[in-house]
Design an enzyme around this catalytic site. Structure first.
Site, short mmCIF file in Angstrom:
data_model
loop_
_atom_site.label_atom_id
_atom_site.label_comp_id
_atom_site.label_asym_id
_atom_site.label_seq_id
_atom_site.Cartn_x
_atom_site.Cartn_y
_atom_site.Cartn_z
N ASP A 41 -1.96 24.07 9.90
CA ASP A 41 -2.69 22.86 9.51
C ASP A 41 -3.54 23.08 8.25
OD1 ASP A 41 -4.46 24.57 10.64
OD2 ASP A 41 -5.46 23.09 11.91
N HIS A 90 8.28 37.55 -14.16
CA HIS A 90 7.32 36.71 -13.44
C HIS A 90 6.78 37.42 -12.19
CE1 HIS A 90 8.56 32.59 -15.35
NE2 HIS A 90 7.83 33.34 -16.15
N ASP A 127 -0.37 38.48 -18.06
CA ASP A 127 0.10 37.17 -18.54
C ASP A 127 -0.65 36.12 -17.73
OD1 ASP A 127 1.47 34.80 -19.01
OD2 ASP A 127 3.45 35.72 -18.96
N ASP A 168 -1.98 29.98 -21.82
CA ASP A 168 -0.95 30.94 -21.40
C ASP A 168 -0.95 32.06 -22.44
OD1 ASP A 168 1.20 32.21 -20.29
OD2 ASP A 168 2.70 30.74 -20.90
N HIS A 170 14.37 36.46 -22.37
CA HIS A 170 13.80 35.12 -22.18
C HIS A 170 13.59 34.47 -23.55
CE1 HIS A 170 9.80 36.60 -23.37
NE2 HIS A 170 9.99 37.64 -22.57
N HIS A 230 7.63 28.02 -25.41
CA HIS A 230 7.70 26.81 -24.59
C HIS A 230 6.52 25.94 -24.96
CE1 HIS A 230 4.56 28.46 -21.90
NE2 HIS A 230 5.24 29.59 -21.87
N HIS A 243 4.73 25.34 -18.54
CA HIS A 243 5.99 25.08 -19.26
C HIS A 243 6.03 23.57 -19.41
CE1 HIS A 243 7.61 29.07 -17.41
NE2 HIS A 243 6.76 29.27 -18.38
N GLU A 274 5.98 34.19 -27.61
CA GLU A 274 5.85 35.30 -26.68
C GLU A 274 7.10 36.16 -26.56
OE1 GLU A 274 5.89 34.20 -22.50
OE2 GLU A 274 5.89 32.09 -23.02
N TYR A 297 11.65 44.74 -22.51
CA TYR A 297 11.50 45.27 -21.14
C TYR A 297 12.63 46.27 -20.90
CZ TYR A 297 9.23 40.74 -21.42
OH TYR A 297 8.48 39.67 -21.85
N ARG A 303 4.94 42.46 -23.54
CA ARG A 303 5.01 41.05 -23.98
C ARG A 303 3.68 40.73 -24.66
NH1 ARG A 303 6.88 38.98 -19.73
NH2 ARG A 303 5.08 38.19 -18.59
N GLU A 314 1.75 37.30 -26.17
CA GLU A 314 1.89 35.84 -26.18
C GLU A 314 0.62 35.17 -26.69
OE1 GLU A 314 2.24 34.11 -22.23
OE2 GLU A 314 3.19 32.33 -23.07
N1 GLY Z 1 3.26 32.57 -18.42
C1 GLY Z 1 4.51 32.65 -17.83
C2 GLY Z 1 5.62 32.09 -18.61
O1 GLY Z 1 5.44 31.61 -19.70
O2 GLY Z 1 6.73 32.06 -18.13
MN MN Z 2 4.41 31.60 -21.52
#
Ligand code: GLY
Ligand code: MN
Length: 477
Positions: free
Chosen positions: A76, A289, A306, A317, A389, A393, A400, A417, A421, A438, A440
């Site tokens: 609940d 992620h 991140d 971000d 990737h 974005h 996103h 970004e 890796y 990374r 960003e």
């Molecule tokens: N900050 C996570 C991504 O841009 O996917």
């Molecule tokens: Mn991002």
């Protein structure tokens, strides 16, 4: 607010006094609606957005938007509520179980001419004792400046002119909403009621695709009010990255690094993270992620941080990659500097009129060439194994965020970004294994040079190593 209309003569003085109180800028009077923040987006911003969507709608049409569902965490207990970004953009309402209906042409509802009606949870002393104050229909009209508001219990039987409209716009009706059997006007019922209201209509009249295009087109370009929120979110996130740099050392669990950044978010007024914080150290620096954040950091490893604080709906971000012990190894430095060079090449392409994909092309080209020089990849296509990737974005109400992917325009915010890796077992010299990097930043497109909103957090090797020598107030381990 039909039931109140006949009383209007008698309560008009009271209404105006509430209105004056509510609209006071000192914030105190908004307490009666559970509103405490003093720099929320003004009602005029949301009103302007409703006008914009109305201007995109064809003649004699109607658009319907639902609030986000309440989600069960377990038994609940619910997850903290988060409004649907489109709904928030159009109303400013942060409560569930609500429906917004926008009419292209004015209609008569309960004898009053209106262009919009918002159905909200009714005020209820007992419910409010458990979950806090609500706006109610009157509050929605006064505070959010919605032309017409009603209790959501009225949605079922209110004539919304669906039979007379030429088009009904809505998002696909969700089927994953929990039913509260004790509430006849919860989101589940509102959706069922809507489904049966439009079920009888001709299918050519119903359009469940256009709204997402229109909302993307509007939300892509940030207004000055939105940029204020985004600058705030980014500034708080930069502070969090800097505090983390000062505090990080070997044996600090990833969850403590998360605790530090999320403390800084809340301590500076950001409501929550805009997405689960990614604090990946060692092998987890190569997991895009990763967010379980349970590993204990080790000497000589990297930490990918991140993160993004969310400020009144808008999220930052920002990613930095840090050497856990304060000093990058030679291999880490080499990979780090490639990613930095790629990011700088990407940021240079963040110009009005350039393709949305230009930063990605520039960054990928740098990574591709440099990995080949190191012998980590053998050909240009090999880059996708280690940089898997996209580079950018949109950013805004969603991390996103939505957008058109058309050439970049002024007042659009995107991330840049790139990353590399190299998980253990990759087909290259093992000295590169478990290096994940990374970097960003959040970039505002202007009519001139790109504005890096997150410039407030350093990113060269030298700057990071220097910051990591500083004293931290945070307790470790
Ligand atoms: N900050 C996570 C991504 O841009 O996917
Ligand atoms: Mn991002």
């Amino acid at each position: 607010m039909k039931p109140f209309s006949f009383l209007v003569l008698f309560i008009f003085p009271l209404l105006t006094s509430i209105a004056q109180e509510v609209k006071g800028v000192d914030g105190v009077n908004l307490k009666q609606f559970g509103i405490y923040d003093k720099d929320l987006l003004p009602a005029s911003f949301h009103k302007k957005n409703r006008e914009k969507i109305r201007s995109l709608m064809p003649n004699n049409s109607v658009a319907v938007f639902f609030s986000a569902p309440v989600r069960t965490r377990s038994n609940d207990v619910d997850y903290e509520y988060h409004q649907d970004p489109n709904f928030y953009y159009l109303t400013g309402l942060r409560e569930p179980h609500s429906v917004l209906v926008i009419f292209k042409n004015p209609v008569k509802i309960n004898g009053e001419t209106t262009k919009e009606i918002l159905f909200v949870q009714k005020k209820d002393t007992k419910d409010e004792l458990w979950t806090g104050k609500r706006l109610g229909a009157l509050g929605a009209e006064l505070v959010l400046e919605i032309e017409t508001a009603e209790n959501n219990t009225k949605f079922k039987n209110t004539d919304l002119y669906f039979d007379k409209a030429d088009k009904i716009f809505y998002f696909p009706i969700r089927k994953d909403v929990r039913d509260n059997v004790f509430d006849k006007a919860d989101l589940n019922n509102l959706l069922l009621q809507f489904d049966s209201k439009i079920g009888v209509e001709d299918k050519n009249k119903k359009d469940s695709t256009s709204l997402s295009h229109w909302m993307a087109q509007l939300r892509e370009i940030k207004s000055e009010e939105e940029l204020y929120m985004m600058r705030k979110a980014v500034e708080i996130t930069c502070k969090a990255q800097i505090e983390l740099m000062k505090a990080l050392e070997p044996n600090m669990p990833e969850y403590q690094t998360e605790a530090i950044v999320e403390y800084v978010f809340k301590a500076n007024g950001a409501e929550y993270p805009g997405f689960p914080s990614i604090m990946g150290s060692g092998e987890n620096s190569c997991v895009l992620h990763y967010n379980s954040n349970r590993k204990i950091t080790t000497d000589n490893s990297l930490l990918v941080s991140d993160i993004g604080g969310e400020y009144h709906g808008y999220t930052a971000d920002v990613t930095r990659t840090l050497p856990v012990n304060g000093k990058f190894s030679e291999e880490q430095k080499i990979i780090y500097n490639i990613v930095l060079k790629a990011q700088q090449a990407g940021i240079k392409k963040c110009k009005e009129g350039n393709s949305f994909w230009d930063p990605n092309i520039a960054a990928t080209s740098v990574v591709s060439q440099e990995l080949q020089k190191l012998g980590i990849t053998k050909n240009p296509l090999g880059v996708r194994r280690y940089f898997m990737h996209g580079t950018s974005h949109y950013l805004g109400l969603d991390v996103h965020d939505v957008g058109t992917y058309l050439p970049l325009k002024r007042n659009v915010v995107i991330t840049v970004e790139p990353g590399i890796y190299i998980p253990e077992g990759s087909p290259c010299d093992p000295k590169w294994w478990n290096i994940g990097v990374r970097i960003e930043d959040d970039v505002l497109i202007t009519d001139g040079a790109p504005e890096v909103l997150s410039d407030c957090v350093p990113k060269t090797i030298e700057e990071i190593e220097n910051l990591m020598k500083l004293f931290s107030i945070f307790v470790r381990h």
